[in-house]
Design a protein around this motif. Structure first.
Motif, PDB file in Angstrom:
ATOM      1  N   HIS A  39       6.023  11.840  11.181  1.00 17.58           N
ATOM      2  CA  HIS A  39       5.391  11.522   9.902  1.00 17.58           C
ATOM      3  C   HIS A  39       4.405  10.376  10.113  1.00 17.58           C
ATOM      4  N   ALA A  40       3.377  10.355   9.293  1.00 14.92           N
ATOM      5  CA  ALA A  40       2.399   9.265   9.320  1.00 14.92           C
ATOM      6  C   ALA A  40       2.215   8.730   7.906  1.00 14.92           C
ATOM      7  N   PHE A  41       2.012   7.423   7.813  1.00 14.98           N
ATOM      8  CA  PHE A  41       1.746   6.766   6.527  1.00 14.98           C
ATOM      9  C   PHE A  41       0.524   5.881   6.682  1.00 14.98           C
ATOM     10  N   SER A  42      -0.293   5.862   5.633  1.00 11.35           N
ATOM     11  CA  SER A  42      -1.533   5.095   5.679  1.00 11.35           C
ATOM     12  C   SER A  42      -1.808   4.472   4.317  1.00 11.35           C
ATOM     13  N   GLY A  43      -2.853   3.665   4.248  1.00 12.29           N
ATOM     14  CA  GLY A  43      -3.264   3.012   3.009  1.00 12.29           C
ATOM     15  C   GLY A  43      -4.753   3.209   2.779  1.00 12.29           C
ATOM     16  N   ASP A  44      -5.437   2.165   2.379  1.00 15.16           N
ATOM     17  CA  ASP A  44      -6.891   2.080   2.286  1.00 15.16           C
ATOM     18  C   ASP A  44      -7.489   2.812   1.094  1.00 15.16           C
ATOM     19  N   ASP A  45      -7.010   4.001   0.742  1.00 11.90           N
ATOM     20  CA  ASP A  45      -7.664   4.806  -0.297  1.00 11.90           C
ATOM     21  C   ASP A  45      -7.284   4.364  -1.706  1.00 11.90           C
ATOM     22  N   HIS A  46      -6.208   3.624  -1.868  1.00 14.50           N
ATOM     23  CA  HIS A  46      -5.701   3.105  -3.152  1.00 14.50           C
ATOM     24  C   HIS A  46      -4.993   4.155  -4.001  1.00 14.50           C
ATOM     25  N   ASP A  47      -5.191   5.449  -3.729  1.00 17.46           N
ATOM     26  CA  ASP A  47      -4.531   6.485  -4.502  1.00 17.46           C
ATOM     27  C   ASP A  47      -3.640   7.316  -3.579  1.00 17.46           C
ATOM     28  N   TYR A  48      -2.765   8.059  -4.196  1.00 20.73           N
ATOM     29  CA  TYR A  48      -1.805   8.857  -3.437  1.00 20.73           C
ATOM     30  C   TYR A  48      -2.480  10.100  -2.869  1.00 20.73           C
ATOM     31  N   CYS A  49      -2.121  10.426  -1.635  1.00 23.50           N
ATOM     32  CA  CYS A  49      -2.635  11.646  -1.009  1.00 23.50           C
ATOM     33  C   CYS A  49      -1.615  12.134   0.005  1.00 23.50           C
ATOM     34  N   GLU A  50      -1.244  13.404  -0.108  1.00 19.86           N
ATOM     35  CA  GLU A  50      -0.252  13.996   0.789  1.00 19.86           C
ATOM     36  C   GLU A  50      -0.854  15.241   1.433  1.00 19.86           C
ATOM     37  N   VAL A  51      -0.946  15.235   2.754  1.00 27.53           N
ATOM     38  CA  VAL A  51      -1.532  16.364   3.490  1.00 27.53           C
ATOM     39  C   VAL A  51      -0.663  16.686   4.697  1.00 27.53           C
ATOM     40  N   ILE A  52      -0.843  17.880   5.212  1.00 30.79           N
ATOM     41  CA  ILE A  52      -0.266  18.302   6.494  1.00 30.79           C
ATOM     42  C   ILE A  52      -1.442  18.633   7.402  1.00 30.79           C
ATOM     43  N   HIS A  53      -1.524  17.935   8.522  1.00 33.16           N
ATOM     44  CA  HIS A  53      -2.697  18.040   9.365  1.00 33.16           C
ATOM     45  C   HIS A  53      -2.692  19.345  10.176  1.00 33.16           C
ATOM     46  N   ALA A  54      -3.836  19.567  10.805  1.00 32.60           N
ATOM     47  CA  ALA A  54      -4.045  20.811  11.549  1.00 32.60           C
ATOM     48  C   ALA A  54      -3.236  20.813  12.848  1.00 32.60           C
ATOM     49  N   ALA A  55      -3.296  21.933  13.534  1.00 40.74           N
ATOM     50  CA  ALA A  55      -2.488  22.116  14.750  1.00 40.74           C
ATOM     51  C   ALA A  55      -2.890  21.144  15.848  1.00 40.74           C
ATOM     52  N   ASN A  56      -4.209  20.801  15.941  1.00 39.23           N
ATOM     53  CA  ASN A  56      -4.615  19.859  16.990  1.00 39.23           C
ATOM     54  C   ASN A  56      -4.050  18.460  16.747  1.00 39.23           C
ATOM     55  N   GLN A  57      -3.552  18.215  15.539  1.00 37.20           N
ATOM     56  CA  GLN A  57      -2.869  16.964  15.222  1.00 37.20           C
ATOM     57  C   GLN A  57      -1.370  17.203  15.013  1.00 37.20           C
ATOM     58  N   LYS A  58      -0.864  18.247  15.674  1.00 37.17           N
ATOM     59  CA  LYS A  58       0.564  18.565  15.727  1.00 37.17           C
ATOM     60  C   LYS A  58       1.171  18.831  14.350  1.00 37.17           C
ATOM     61  N   LEU A  91       4.209   6.967  12.480  1.00 43.61           N
ATOM     62  CA  LEU A  91       2.954   6.266  12.722  1.00 43.61           C
ATOM     63  C   LEU A  91       2.511   5.550  11.448  1.00 43.61           C
ATOM     64  N   LEU A  92       2.174   4.269  11.586  1.00 46.07           N
ATOM     65  CA  LEU A  92       1.626   3.475  10.486  1.00 46.07           C
ATOM     66  C   LEU A  92       0.207   3.070  10.844  1.00 46.07           C
ATOM     67  N   THR A  93      -0.737   3.401   9.994  1.00 42.16           N
ATOM     68  CA  THR A  93      -2.138   3.051  10.195  1.00 42.16           C
ATOM     69  C   THR A  93      -2.766   2.739   8.851  1.00 42.16           C
ATOM     70  N   HIS A  94      -3.654   1.762   8.844  1.00 39.98           N
ATOM     71  CA  HIS A  94      -4.299   1.441   7.569  1.00 39.98           C
ATOM     72  C   HIS A  94      -5.265   2.544   7.152  1.00 39.98           C
ATOM     73  N   VAL A  95      -6.073   3.022   8.066  1.00 38.77           N
ATOM     74  CA  VAL A  95      -7.056   4.056   7.756  1.00 38.77           C
ATOM     75  C   VAL A  95      -6.406   5.425   7.927  1.00 38.77           C
ATOM     76  N   PRO A  96      -6.519   6.336   6.972  1.00 36.95           N
ATOM     77  CA  PRO A  96      -5.907   7.667   7.090  1.00 36.95           C
ATOM     78  C   PRO A  96      -6.459   8.446   8.279  1.00 36.95           C
ATOM     79  N   LEU A  97      -5.655   9.379   8.767  1.00 39.47           N
ATOM     80  CA  LEU A  97      -6.085  10.246   9.859  1.00 39.47           C
ATOM     81  C   LEU A  97      -7.145  11.232   9.375  1.00 39.47           C
ATOM     82  N   TYR A  98      -7.834  11.789  10.335  1.00 44.20           N
ATOM     83  CA  TYR A  98      -8.918  12.719  10.008  1.00 44.20           C
ATOM     84  C   TYR A  98      -8.377  13.987   9.358  1.00 44.20           C
ATOM     85  N   ARG A  99      -9.161  14.526   8.443  1.00 46.67           N
ATOM     86  CA  ARG A  99      -8.920  15.847   7.850  1.00 46.67           C
ATOM     87  C   ARG A  99     -10.286  16.417   7.464  1.00 46.67           C
ATOM     88  N   PRO A 100     -10.433  17.732   7.423  1.00 47.95           N
ATOM     89  CA  PRO A 100     -11.714  18.329   7.027  1.00 47.95           C
ATOM     90  C   PRO A 100     -12.089  17.929   5.602  1.00 47.95           C
TER      91      PRO A 100
END
Length: 753
Positions: free
Chosen positions: A463-482, A392-401
């Motif tokens: 895997h998902a890749f996003s932009g927008d934040d300008h800095d590097y960020c690596e997360v593993i999302h919750a179970a509701n986001q597989k 998945l490619l999206t400009h805005v990152p996916l949700y996280r707490p």
């Protein structure tokens, strides 16, 4: 008696004059009405002709002489500079070092940084693997007049030049050294793309989305000056930096067999706006030139799904409950409803290409009766296509707490140190996390509803890749986001608030059989990633400043040692063979002010000045004769002093005070021009502060009726010139030489890009 030519008290002459004047006025008015354009062209032609005549006259009388004098002076100065001692001097050594420093900071450091990211240095695939190489570029965000509206134009232009050169150099090294098979841009191609007025459609701000107060005063100017044509220039600018090198590399020998792809259609909030604030004409313009924001691409046996998440976010906006925003978010919703069929179709086409078949199906040609025709027997792609790993490619990152840490590669803030005995990252870690917030035309992460919906509707997202934040960020999302892993890619631009820009490299290896089934075992990873960091421009500029301070210190020490150790001065002595007016110490050298017109030659046999002291009348001609004779450098014999006793007497009567006192007014200037000062017998210094009193024989110039060239000054010959003056002259001369030559090199490198 009546005056001549009069009748009844009325003069014919008066009548005739009045009639003629009225006739001329009416005729002139008639001509103006009929031939305004002709008169204007005649005036222009007359002005051009006058300009040509004046230029030709000036060239014949003075211009060619001035040009010739300038060329001769330049050649003489160049010859004096091209000596062994000057070419191999400390200032020129520093210039050579500056060339190396600038080449390193503006060229070689980019090569070194990208070279350290070569694929073979971090890939870990089985022997004989042939992975597909992909690069993700995020947020180039070309700086424009919207970025810093309060800055002066020349500062903005310099900012454009520096940031564009940084992008160009980084990207060129990326293309030439890494040679990727595919490049995806993750949005925000422009910084103010949403602000430039479109040629068609309603461009007015929505009532719920006014510009912030800081930009309100610029809106009228932006809408008037920065329109569709300006956006097209920005589009050409983007193509010059990113598209042209890609096309050039694709045409290089050996690249014909490669299947290369560049995709830049994913929009960002700076390209379109965000959510309810998006203007449909702006999005139509972007998609017309870059392609659909929602698309499916099969690359490296992986399915890439690009989603226009900035438009999709309008559906979750509170504005959608009051206003019809369906034109904004419905296209993305329709795309997601049909995404699984689109994925199978794209996979089937790719497999057919790999097998050497036609990518599109062909209908069977047969004749049937309309009543018995079977319309359900229609071939279509994707009926039995396998499922490939989806990205998945999206400009805005996916949700996280809130406070979800981004890991150690994030530059803004390193992760908080966990307490003793804890192995998991600290949670929440707000400084190391992406802020879950929103504002005018932006939202840092998607809503939780849209994030979950995207993962479910697309399916098989590895895997998902996003932009927008300008800095590097690596997360593993919750179970509701597989539990989908996501990497937010660094900006490649140096102007996005992150000191060290970068891009993400993705190596993919997923071999398939003829039917599209994977040859690797189940649950085997099919992609690997690597963050490639680019030069920190601030560090480069700090190095420039430190080396500049070192140069100033070295040149200062050298200047102080010149009078102490009797070093050869770097500053050239004045040229004794040129003339630039008069002064207290006599005629100065180094100019082009020799007379270039014919003058009277009477009464100048003796090299004395007339009593007037000015440049008018006879005095001017005598001074001209003096200058003309001076060019012979004292070739006139002393016998001329004996000619004409009245000349000798006149000179003697004015030589007591060392200054001319003749008519035309007092002070330094007479009625005819500046007075020429003649040193008296009591003066203790001659021309240039050296030698004979009356004759300037040590410094060159007039010497008892003869003009002589200046004697060569030795390394330790400073004369009455103070040591402080010599030090200041040396420091200024050497600094100026190093500065202008270094700036020329920097300007050339900047011009080359």
């Amino acid at each position: 008696m009546a005056p001549p030519y009069s009748s009844g008290g009325q003069s014919y002459g008066s009548y005739g004059y009045g009639y003629g004047n009225s006739y001329r006025q009416s005729s002139y008015s008639h001509r103006r009405k009929d031939s305004d354009s002709t008169s204007l062209m005649e005036d222009i032609r007359a002005a051009v002709a006058n300009g040509v005549r004046w230029s030709w006259r000036f060239w014949n009388e003075r211009g060619r002489h001035m040009v010739l004098a300038a060329l001769v002076a330049s050649a003489r100065r160049l010859r004096r500079n091209l000596t062994y001692n000057r070419l191999f001097s400390i200032p020129h050594l520093l210039v050579a070092i500056w060339v190396l420093v600038l080449l390193w900071g503006e060229r070689w450091t980019f090569h070194t940084k990208v070279e350290s990211c070569r694929w073979d240095k971090w890939e870990n695939w089985p022997a004989g693997a042939d992975p597909h190489h992909l690069v993700l570029v995020a947020d180039p965000q070309l700086i424009d007049h919207h970025s810093y509206p309060g800055r002066p134009w020349f500062v903005n232009d310099l900012t454009f030049l520096i940031t564009d050169n940084y992008l160009r150099r980084s990207y060129n090294q990326l293309i030439s050294q890494l040679d990727p098979d595919t490049i995806f841009f993750l949005g925000d191609l422009f910084d103010g793309g949403r602000e430039w007025k479109t040629a068609h459609g309603d461009f007015r701000d929505a009532e719920w989305a006014p510009h912030p107060k800081s930009e309100q005063k610029y809106l009228k100017k932006w809408n008037k000056k920065y329109n569709e044509f300006y956006w097209l220039k920005e589009y050409a600018r983007f193509g010059d930096i990113f598209m042209n090198p890609w096309v050039k590399a694709s045409r290089a020998p050996g690249a014909e067999h490669k299947r290369r792809k560049l995709v830049a259609s994913l929009p960002g909030n700076h390209d379109l706006g965000f959510g309810a604030d998006i203007k449909i004409p702006v999005r139509n313009r972007f998609e017309a030139y870059f392609g659909e924001g929602n698309r499916v691409d099969v690359v490296g046996n992986h399915t890439f799904v690009s989603v226009d998440s900035v438009s999709l976010s309008a559906e979750a906006s509170p504005i959608a409950q009051k206003h019809d925003l369906r034109p904004v978010y419905k296209p993305t919703e329709h795309f997601l409803l049909d995404i699984k069929r689109l994925k199978r179709r794209a996979v089937e086409k790719e497999l057919r290409v790999q097998r050497g078949e036609e990518p599109e199906l062909k209908f069977n040609h047969r004749i049937e009766n309309l009543e018995s025709a079977n319309f359900d027997d229609k071939p279509f792609l994707g009926k039995g296509a396998p499922e490939l790993p989806t990205i998945l490619l999206t400009h805005v990152p996916l949700y996280r707490p809130e406070g979800t840490p981004c890991g150690p590669l994030r530059e803004h803030w390193p992760p908080a140190k966990p307490p003793a005995g804890q192995t998991d990252p600290v949670f929440p870690d707000h400084r190391n996390a992406i802020s879950v917030s929103r504002g005018y035309q932006y939202q840092n992460v998607l809503s939780e509803h849209h994030s979950v919906s995207l993962i479910e509707k697309i399916g098989n997202v590895v895997h998902a890749f996003s932009g927008d934040d300008h800095d590097y960020c690596e997360v593993i999302h919750a179970a509701n986001q597989k539990n989908v892993p996501e990497i937010t890619v660094k900006s490649i631009s140096m102007a996005m608030g992150v000191p060290t820009p970068g891009f993400l490299m993705v190596s993919m290896y997923n071999p398939l059989d003829g039917n599209g089934q994977p040859l690797l075992g189940d649950k085997q990873p099919t992609l690997q990633t690597h963050l490639c960091l680019l030069p920190t421009q601030l560090t480069t500029y700090i190095r420039y400043v430190l080396f500049a301070l070192l140069c100033i210190a070295l040149l200062t020490v050298r200047a102080l040692l010149v009078p102490v150790l009797h070093l050869t001065p770097f500053a050239l002595p004045e040229d004794p063979w040129s003339w630039s007016g008069g002064g207290k110490s006599g005629p100065r050298r180094g100019g082009f002010l020799l007379p270039v017109f014919k003058t009277k030659v009477e009464d100048y046999e003796e090299y004395s000045l007339p009593s007037g002291g000015g440049f008018g009348g006879t005095s001017s001609s005598r001074l001209a004769g003096l200058s003309a004779t001076a060019s012979r450098s004292g070739s006139t014999t002393g016998s001329k002093k004996e000619k004409g006793h009245h000349h000798h007497s006149r000179r003697s009567s004015h030589s007591h005070s060392g200054k001319t006192t003749g008519g035309g007014g007092g002070g330094k200037w007479g009625w005819g021009g500046p007075k020429i000062e003649i040193p008296s017998d009591n003066d203790d210094e001659g021309y240039g502060g050296h030698g004979n009193v009356n004759g300037y024989n040590s410094g060159g110039g007039y010497d008892g009726g003869k003009w002589k060239a200046a004697k060569k000054r030795g390394p330790s010959s400073t004369g009455p010139r103070s040591a402080a003056s010599l030090v200041i002259t040396e420091l200024w001369t050497t600094l100026f030489r190093v500065v202008w030559m270094a700036l020329v090199v920097f300007g050339w490198l900047a011009y080359q890009g």
